[in-house]
Design an enzyme around this catalytic site. Structure first.
Site, short mmCIF file in Angstrom:
data_model
loop_
_atom_site.label_atom_id
_atom_site.label_comp_id
_atom_site.label_asym_id
_atom_site.label_seq_id
_atom_site.Cartn_x
_atom_site.Cartn_y
_atom_site.Cartn_z
N HIS A 69 0.83 -1.20 0.00
CA HIS A 69 0.00 0.00 0.00
C HIS A 69 0.86 1.25 0.00
CE1 HIS A 69 -3.21 -2.70 2.01
NE2 HIS A 69 -3.39 -2.67 0.71
N HIS A 70 2.14 1.11 -0.38
CA HIS A 70 3.01 2.30 -0.32
C HIS A 70 2.55 3.33 -1.35
CE1 HIS A 70 4.91 0.53 -3.84
NE2 HIS A 70 5.62 1.62 -4.00
N LYS A 75 -2.61 -2.65 -7.62
CA LYS A 75 -2.99 -3.04 -8.99
C LYS A 75 -2.47 -4.43 -9.30
CE LYS A 75 -4.37 -1.42 -13.14
NZ LYS A 75 -5.14 -2.67 -13.28
N LYS A 99 7.21 -4.85 -10.13
CA LYS A 99 7.02 -4.50 -11.55
C LYS A 99 6.61 -3.04 -11.71
CE LYS A 99 4.96 -7.80 -13.51
NZ LYS A 99 3.97 -8.78 -13.99
N ASP A 104 8.02 2.61 -13.12
CA ASP A 104 7.50 3.89 -12.62
C ASP A 104 6.01 4.06 -12.83
OD1 ASP A 104 9.74 5.04 -11.47
OD2 ASP A 104 10.52 5.75 -13.39
N LYS A 111 -2.85 -8.98 -6.54
CA LYS A 111 -3.20 -10.05 -7.47
C LYS A 111 -4.44 -10.77 -6.96
CE LYS A 111 -1.45 -11.66 -11.32
NZ LYS A 111 -0.71 -10.82 -12.28
N SER A 368 -2.34 -0.45 -18.59
CA SER A 368 -3.45 -0.39 -17.63
C SER A 368 -3.42 0.95 -16.88
CB SER A 368 -3.34 -1.52 -16.60
OG SER A 368 -3.96 -2.69 -17.07
#
Ligand code: NAD
Length: 475
Positions: A69-70, A75, A99, A104, A111, A368
């Site tokens: 959650h940084h 995602k 990833k 960036d 997941k 995405s």
């Protein structure tokens, strides 16, 4: 030193963490901070009943793991496979965090997975499973444009993303940015041009960048460029098909294909579209009957002579059983986790260039991210500037013509004055992202004299650690 111990029983998450620990040694950060970066932040496990078409009832199991959650939202894709389990979902969520940091993309990693083999379910059953899973995620706050945003992965695609978006909108009626709750949607439902092919396209850009380096290719005994390079593809799904398509368009030759039902080899090359059509016409069951090729055992496909081996199916395909027999010079990890930690050591020691999953298949999450931005801004990329830029370019070439007295041909003028469409912008953003990230990883690998997986993870850990440090909690 090659580890002699068998990694067969070591979990996927443990293997990801093994790679993490190796890379973390290159990063100057406090141990507690590294633990915060490494550990999975939250996991939701769910079981719900499915009433099947024949009236029988089955209990479906699913998970969603939010590794970090940084940065928010988190995602990551949703996988439908009979092999899905909590460990795998957590490992894949961790890979997503690294990833995103490598390329960036300002997200934490997540997941999801449902333990089903999609081929065993009707369309209606898949829809009921997907909608119920989404409702459960909403109930527990594991989905939302600013919370956690799923995407396609193994066994899912636009159709499932469309059901997720529709379920979310039905329950969260009136939420302005609801379309941004999931990416990989169909175009007509807030999707973006280029998302379906993005992961494979990114694999192509990554490989093109790697093969353009004269020094590295010379070390491998290869010429620069993709032209004429042979490759073997494992898995002709979304990622595998698109990666193969762009490689072939750039002059590479597909000499082997492995799919669930079998594997084929042809020294002179295999026609991608013909294989795809043949499989569709034969219900994905009779690859062995594809004409003009040599039939080989599925596992042996990975050991075929070729320049590039590209696993694009599932994890643990290259392990300490077969790593010493891999003949490829480059291992391009299009899938997530296709190589065990022990196999990786063997490959690196043998001088094989391993281009790691956490970098190479990041094209999907990159596009995405563009789709999420498009949904939040409620406007198609290029819509505001396309015509404006076309007019400006026309003015410019008119001025050049007047000044030089020369006239551009109609085709030249058209090419020079074309304003960018959404597809152009997405593709150029993807190309820039993949090229930049590769150079950063390569430079880090050279500087520390380590392999590219270790370098890529070190790059990621450094960036994530910096975010945590800036919160003022960790030393
Ligand atoms: P997909 O379901 O579209 O395709 C997977 C293909 O692998 C299928 O054609 C399947 O039949 C084949 N396959 C299954 N078992 C096999 C075996 N034993 N041997 C050979 N082939 C086999 O999935 P996908 O979306 O292409 O994902 C493939 C990999 O790429 C996964 O590891 C996934 O996590 C990763 N990935 C996908 C995306 C994405 O955008 N879809 C993004 C990043 C990473």
């Amino acid at each position: 030193m090659i580890s002699q111990s068998s990694h067969a029983e070591i979990s996927f998450l443990a293997q990801v963490n093994e790679s993490f620990d190796k890379a973390a040694r290159l990063v100057d950060a406090d141990k507690t901070l590294l633990d915060q970066v490494k550990l999975v932040n939250a996991v939701y496990r769910i079981a719900f009943p499915l009433v099947r078409d024949d009236g029988s009832i089955e209990v479906i199991e699913g998970w969603r793991a939010e590794h970090s959650h940084h940065k928010l939202p988190s995602k990551g894709g949703i996988r439908y496979a009979s092999t899905v389990n909590e460990d795998e979902v957590m490992a894949l969520a961790a890979l997503m965090t690294y990833k995103c940091a490598i390329v960036d993309v300002p997200f934490g990693g997540a997941k999801g997975g449902i333990r089903i083999s999609r081929h065993n379910y009707s369309e209606g059953e898949l829809e009921r499973i997907t909608r119920r899973y989404t409702a459960e995620l909403i109930a527990k706050n594991f989905i939302g444009p600013g919370i956690d945003v799923p995407a396609p992965d193994y066994g899912t695609g636009e159709q499932e993303m469309s059901w997720i978006a529709d379920t979310y909108q039905a329950i969260k009626h009136g939420e302005l940015n609801s379309m941004a709750c999931v990416t990989g949607k169909p175009l007509a439902q807030g999707g973006i041009r280029g998302r379906k092919e993005a992961t494979g396209r990114g694999v192509f850009y990554g490989l093109r960048e790697a093969c353009a380096n004269e020094e590295d290719m010379k070390d491998l005994g290869l010429d620069t460029g993709l032209t004429g390079k042979t490759f073997v593809m494992q898995g002709l799904g979304n990622v595998g098909y698109h990666a193969a398509k762009y490689l072939i368009e750039d002059g590479a030759v597909m000499v082997g294909v492995a799919e669930r039902e079998g594997a084929i080899y042809a020294e002179g090359g295999i026609d991608l579209e013909e294989v795809v059509t043949f499989r569709q016409e034969n219900n994905f069951k009779s690859l062995e009957k594809f004409p003009g090729v040599q039939l080989i055992p599925n596992r042996a496909a990975l050991e075929l002579p070729c320049d590039i081996l590209m696993p694009a199916a599932l994890e643990n395909q290259i392990n300490d059983d077969n790593a010493s027999r891999i003949k490829a010079k480059i291992l391009a990890e299009a899938a997530n986790g296709p190589t065990t930690a022990a196999a990786h050591e063997i490959l690196v020691e043998r001088g094989i260039l391993v281009i790691p999953d956490a970098y190479l298949n990041a094209g999907g999450v990159t596009v995405s991210y563009f789709e999420w931005l498009k949904n939040l801004s409620h406007v198609r990329f290029g819509r505001l500037q396309k015509r404006f830029e076309e007019r400006a370019f026309k003015g410019l070439i008119n001025a050049v013509e007047r000044a030089t007295g020369k006239r551009f041909t109609e085709a030249e003028a058209l090419a020079l004055t074309k304003g960018p469409s959404e597809a152009d912008l997405v593709d150029s953003g993807l190309e820039e992202t993949m090229s930049d990230a590769y150079q950063h990883i390569r430079e880090t690998a050279k500087r520390h004299a380590v392999d590219q997986r270790t370098a890529a993870l070190a790059v990621a850990i450094e960036k994530i650690a910096l975010t945590y440090q800036s919160m003022g909690i960790f030393p």
